[in-house]
Design a protein around this motif. Structure first.
Motif, mmCIF file in Angstrom:
data_model
loop_
_atom_site.group_PDB
_atom_site.id
_atom_site.type_symbol
_atom_site.label_atom_id
_atom_site.label_comp_id
_atom_site.label_asym_id
_atom_site.label_seq_id
_atom_site.Cartn_x
_atom_site.Cartn_y
_atom_site.Cartn_z
ATOM 1 N N TRP A 46 0.830 -1.198 0.000
ATOM 2 C CA TRP A 46 0.000 0.000 0.000
ATOM 3 C C TRP A 46 0.868 1.253 0.000
ATOM 4 N N LYS A 49 2.500 1.869 -3.408
ATOM 5 C CA LYS A 49 1.542 2.393 -4.384
ATOM 6 C C LYS A 49 1.210 3.858 -4.093
ATOM 7 N N ARG A 50 1.156 4.212 -2.839
ATOM 8 C CA ARG A 50 0.724 5.543 -2.410
ATOM 9 C C ARG A 50 1.840 6.573 -2.490
ATOM 10 N N GLN A 51 3.064 6.159 -2.447
ATOM 11 C CA GLN A 51 4.185 7.086 -2.328
ATOM 12 C C GLN A 51 4.336 7.960 -3.561
ATOM 13 N N ALA A 61 2.579 9.227 2.943
ATOM 14 C CA ALA A 61 2.064 7.856 2.814
ATOM 15 C C ALA A 61 2.078 7.163 4.170
ATOM 16 N N HIS A 64 -0.909 8.415 6.203
ATOM 17 C CA HIS A 64 -2.158 7.789 5.757
ATOM 18 C C HIS A 64 -2.242 6.354 6.257
#
Length: 73
Positions: A46, A49-51, A61, A64
């Motif tokens: 996760w 993908k978010r970075q 990230a 979150h």
């Protein structure tokens, strides 16, 4: 035998576009960064993908992820 393996490696690397190799390396660096800060499994996926940074998992990230894993009551 080693020479044959070396020649095959160069042949396959030459067949792969440079952009693909660069994207794979950058993604690998992001996973290493997430593992280094203690993430595992789906949390690491996760965060990668978010970075948004080039080679490491961003602080945003991580914030979150912390909010998802530890929701306020």
């Amino acid at each position: 035998m080693f020479k044959d393996a070396k020649d095959a490696a160069f042949r396959y690397l030459d067949a792969c576009p440079v952009e693909v190799i660069q994207r794979f390396i950058n993604r690998s660096f992001r996973f290493m960064s997430s593992y280094r800060i203690g993430l595992k499994g789906q949390a690491a996926e996760w965060a990668v993908k978010r970075q948004r940074q080039h080679r490491s998992v961003s602080a945003g990230a991580m914030m979150h992820l912390d909010a998802v894993l530890n929701p306020a009551d």
